[in-house]
Design an enzyme around this catalytic site. Sequence first.
Site, mmCIF file in Angstrom:
data_model
loop_
_atom_site.group_PDB
_atom_site.id
_atom_site.type_symbol
_atom_site.label_atom_id
_atom_site.label_comp_id
_atom_site.label_asym_id
_atom_site.label_seq_id
_atom_site.Cartn_x
_atom_site.Cartn_y
_atom_site.Cartn_z
ATOM 1 N N HIS A 188 -11.357 -6.662 8.241
ATOM 2 C CA HIS A 188 -12.503 -6.180 6.606
ATOM 3 C C HIS A 188 -13.763 -5.574 7.088
ATOM 4 O O HIS A 188 -14.189 -5.413 6.180
ATOM 5 C CB HIS A 188 -12.274 -7.551 6.197
ATOM 6 C CG HIS A 188 -11.272 -7.923 5.498
ATOM 7 N ND1 HIS A 188 -10.811 -8.842 6.481
ATOM 8 C CD2 HIS A 188 -10.853 -7.928 4.587
ATOM 9 C CE1 HIS A 188 -9.819 -9.277 6.202
ATOM 10 N NE2 HIS A 188 -9.656 -8.864 4.765
ATOM 11 N N GLU A 211 0.599 -1.423 0.433
ATOM 12 C CA GLU A 211 -0.081 -0.175 0.299
ATOM 13 C C GLU A 211 1.288 0.972 -0.003
ATOM 14 O O GLU A 211 0.566 1.976 -0.779
ATOM 15 C CB GLU A 211 -0.898 -0.179 0.963
ATOM 16 C CG GLU A 211 -1.989 -0.654 0.963
ATOM 17 C CD GLU A 211 -1.588 -2.282 1.609
ATOM 18 O OE1 GLU A 211 -2.652 -3.074 1.053
ATOM 19 O OE2 GLU A 211 -0.778 -2.394 2.177
#
Length: 357
Positions: free
Chosen positions: A158, A88
């Site tokens: 998540h 990322e």
Amino acid sequence: MALRGLGRRISIGKRCFSSASEVEKRPRDGKQINLFSAINQALHIALETDSRAYVFGEDVGFGGVFRCTTGLADRFGRNRVFNTPLCEQGIAGFAIGLAAMGNRAIAEIQFADYIYPAFDQIVNEAAKFRYRSGNQFNCGGLTIRSPYGAVGHGGHYHSQSPEAFFCHVPGLKVVIPRSPQQAKGLLLACIRDPNPVVFFEPKWLYRLAVEEVPERDYMLPLSQAEVIRQGSDITLVGWGAQLSVLERACDEAAKDGISCELIDLRTLIPWDKETVEASVRKTGRLLVSHEAPVTGGFGAEISASIAERCFLRHGLQLEAPVARICGLDTPFPLVYEPFYMPTKNKVLDAIKATVNY
């Protein structure tokens, strides 16, 4: 990944909140699609209308975990739509450099829960690029997309809602849509905005939210909240998937004779204080609701700002303390998710308590 596919595709009707949107004021030319398809349409248009636009991230080449980028690589080529390493920080750093060269960098972080390795690049580089150079250079063509929020079975890694972290950073815009129609218009506005934008997509609604979306190219205004339900007794403010929860609470409150005004903030930074203030000055009460933990959540900023503006002004005052119905100050649970979430009943109880204060 375990979260591929989020249940049945169903229409949630009024929960898409298309009754008063800017798009509906124009001639209809669309068809019923869900939220991830609306995102896909927006990305197709962005790439088609600007040869400087690029889409990249983990697995976007085959459509991504939620299929938001399906068909892009086949249509526009692997040099404009491509996979990146699972890094990322690298995705964000590359996106900043690409945007700094005058391109439209549309970067995907696969889940908002994993945006933290990119935090330094976004906060210390993207947000400050224009200001540290005296506007000689900028990375205004940068949009970072990421699915956020609860999904029903996501657990710790998540399900997070990290919007408040980025709302604290001058130089960034933070935008969250509530429905397919809104998602398409807001995403295109973000991509074409001359500032770096973090665009969080409510993954809960990717397949559940279905409404008529124009197939044409259109944009919706940033930093402009929308009053999607008029009321006189209390103002409710939210964003993203939480709007459907608030709408159901409004319906239930109406059975008890309580008139709720409902506002979708849409852009969190810079947020539309004037619209919220005008509503609270009319109703005298405010409730803010979001999935993120209550402490330090963006609802606290809204509460403080409205208290400053509306506590006592021109004879009008808040009739009750500002209510916040939010996630809990715990890591996001799996088994106990129903207890964590700000539900319709929690909101309804807070509406009644605030009105009867």
